[in-house]
Design a protein around this motif. Structure first.
Motif, PDB file in Angstrom:
ATOM      1  N   UNK A   1       0.892  -1.202  -0.029  1.00 44.00           N
ATOM      2  CA  UNK A   1      -0.048   0.081  -0.062  1.00 44.00           C
ATOM      3  C   UNK A   1       0.860   1.210   0.035  1.00 44.00           C
ATOM      4  N   UNK A   2       0.419   2.323  -0.871  1.00 41.81           N
ATOM      5  CA  UNK A   2       1.173   3.422  -0.884  1.00 41.81           C
ATOM      6  C   UNK A   2       0.985   4.141   0.599  1.00 41.81           C
ATOM      7  N   UNK A   3       2.012   4.854   0.851  1.00 39.30           N
ATOM      8  CA  UNK A   3       1.739   5.629   2.120  1.00 39.30           C
ATOM      9  C   UNK A   3       1.434   7.109   1.743  1.00 39.30           C
ATOM     10  N   UNK A   4       0.406   7.498   2.482  1.00 40.41           N
ATOM     11  CA  UNK A   4      -0.147   8.946   2.246  1.00 40.41           C
ATOM     12  C   UNK A   4       0.157  10.039   3.386  1.00 40.41           C
ATOM     13  N   UNK A   5       1.145  10.985   2.921  1.00 40.42           N
ATOM     14  CA  UNK A   5       1.345  11.978   4.178  1.00 40.42           C
ATOM     15  C   UNK A   5       0.332  12.527   4.929  1.00 40.42           C
ATOM     16  N   UNK A   6       0.688  12.876   6.217  1.00 38.30           N
ATOM     17  CA  UNK A   6      -0.115  13.481   6.987  1.00 38.30           C
ATOM     18  C   UNK A   6      -1.555  12.739   7.194  1.00 38.30           C
ATOM     19  N   UNK A   7      -1.505  11.282   7.007  1.00 44.74           N
ATOM     20  CA  UNK A   7      -2.810  10.587   6.991  1.00 44.74           C
ATOM     21  C   UNK A   7      -4.024  11.014   6.043  1.00 44.74           C
ATOM     22  N   UNK A   8      -3.369  11.454   5.076  1.00 42.69           N
ATOM     23  CA  UNK A   8      -4.314  12.190   3.824  1.00 42.69           C
ATOM     24  C   UNK A   8      -4.885  13.527   4.225  1.00 42.69           C
ATOM     25  N   UNK A   9      -4.424  14.182   5.156  1.00 41.40           N
ATOM     26  CA  UNK A   9      -4.836  15.603   5.339  1.00 41.40           C
ATOM     27  C   UNK A   9      -4.082  16.688   4.538  1.00 41.40           C
ATOM     28  N   UNK A  10      -4.861  17.515   4.034  1.00 40.21           N
ATOM     29  CA  UNK A  10      -4.196  19.010   3.574  1.00 40.21           C
ATOM     30  C   UNK A  10      -4.631  20.283   4.008  1.00 40.21           C
ATOM     31  N   UNK A  11      -3.877  21.061   4.252  1.00 40.88           N
ATOM     32  CA  UNK A  11      -4.372  22.476   4.739  1.00 40.88           C
ATOM     33  C   UNK A  11      -4.253  23.085   3.471  1.00 40.88           C
ATOM     34  N   UNK A  12      -5.570  23.805   3.629  1.00 37.57           N
ATOM     35  CA  UNK A  12      -6.127  24.706   2.511  1.00 37.57           C
ATOM     36  C   UNK A  12      -6.312  26.202   2.977  1.00 37.57           C
ATOM     37  N   UNK A  13      -6.488  27.110   2.037  1.00 43.32           N
ATOM     38  CA  UNK A  13      -6.855  28.474   2.417  1.00 43.32           C
ATOM     39  C   UNK A  13      -7.808  28.867   1.676  1.00 43.32           C
ATOM     40  N   UNK A  14      -8.909  29.117   2.028  1.00 41.69           N
ATOM     41  CA  UNK A  14     -10.149  29.821   1.448  1.00 41.69           C
ATOM     42  C   UNK A  14      -9.863  31.175   0.737  1.00 41.69           C
ATOM     43  N   UNK A  15     -10.784  31.780  -0.069  1.00 39.52           N
ATOM     44  CA  UNK A  15     -10.286  33.072  -0.681  1.00 39.52           C
ATOM     45  C   UNK A  15     -10.385  34.053   0.263  1.00 39.52           C
ATOM     46  N   UNK A  16     -11.186  34.077   1.436  1.00 37.77           N
ATOM     47  CA  UNK A  16     -11.263  34.899   2.629  1.00 37.77           C
ATOM     48  C   UNK A  16     -10.183  34.885   3.618  1.00 37.77           C
ATOM     49  N   UNK A  17      -9.268  33.892   3.224  1.00 40.16           N
ATOM     50  CA  UNK A  17      -8.009  33.615   4.248  1.00 40.16           C
ATOM     51  C   UNK A  17      -8.492  32.664   5.345  1.00 40.16           C
ATOM     52  N   UNK A  18      -9.389  32.073   5.188  1.00 38.61           N
ATOM     53  CA  UNK A  18      -9.627  31.145   6.219  1.00 38.61           C
ATOM     54  C   UNK A  18      -8.981  29.962   6.094  1.00 38.61           C
ATOM     55  N   UNK A  19      -8.347  29.207   6.935  1.00 38.84           N
ATOM     56  CA  UNK A  19      -7.755  27.962   7.112  1.00 38.84           C
ATOM     57  C   UNK A  19      -8.698  26.719   7.086  1.00 38.84           C
ATOM     58  N   UNK A  20      -8.655  25.895   6.275  1.00 35.47           N
ATOM     59  CA  UNK A  20      -9.594  24.612   6.653  1.00 35.47           C
ATOM     60  C   UNK A  20      -8.592  23.550   6.202  1.00 35.47           C
ATOM     61  N   UNK A  21      -9.287  22.199   6.341  1.00 39.75           N
ATOM     62  CA  UNK A  21      -8.513  21.041   6.273  1.00 39.75           C
ATOM     63  C   UNK A  21      -9.285  20.088   5.413  1.00 39.75           C
ATOM     64  N   UNK A  22      -8.732  19.444   4.386  1.00 36.91           N
ATOM     65  CA  UNK A  22      -9.298  18.343   3.497  1.00 36.91           C
ATOM     66  C   UNK A  22      -8.748  17.123   3.618  1.00 36.91           C
ATOM     67  N   UNK A  23      -9.310  16.042   3.923  1.00 39.59           N
ATOM     68  CA  UNK A  23      -8.863  14.623   4.045  1.00 39.59           C
ATOM     69  C   UNK A  23      -9.025  14.147   2.706  1.00 39.59           C
TER      70      UNK A  23
END
Length: 125
Positions: A1-23
């Protein structure tokens, strides 16, 4: 099985600057910081937090340690001070959502939650 960095989590930033996370594995999206990204400060903020009325500061942040049968609440402040909040004052406590403190708003109508402690905090910042 391929290893996924950060257990699949990504840090993203919305247009208004709000940080959110997507798995990318579960397709979950959240504003709450996943464990893999939590700093020591974030880990301290785990648990139930409330705004507690304070005669000097208006409201202070308190981590709930214990809810007593008589309605009183045992809290720990951000500075590590242990306090007991009596039943009358406990009724005036408001749930604290750390996400709401990530940004301030010039226009208070844009706050995610219009409660007195959050409004006061926003004005002080």
């Amino acid at each position: 099985a391929e290893e996924v960095p950060n257990e699949g989590w990504r840090r993203l930033v919305a247009a208004d600057g709000t940080v959110y996370y997507h798995n990318t594995i579960s397709e979950e999206t959240t504003y709450d910081i996943p464990d893999v990204f939590q700093t020591d400060d974030d880990k301290v903020r785990d648990g139930e937090w409330i705004w507690v009325p304070d005669q000097y500061e208006g409201f202070i942040k308190g981590k709930v340690l214990n809810r007593m049968g008589n309605g009183a609440i045992q809290i720990e402040t951000e500075t590590g001070e242990s306090r007991q909040v009596g039943p009358k004052k406990a009724n005036k406590c408001v749930k604290l959502d750390w996400f709401n403190l990530r940004r301030t708003e010039q226009d208070l109508v844009l706050l995610d939650d219009l409660n007195e402690p959050l409004i006061m905090w926003n004005l002080q910042e």
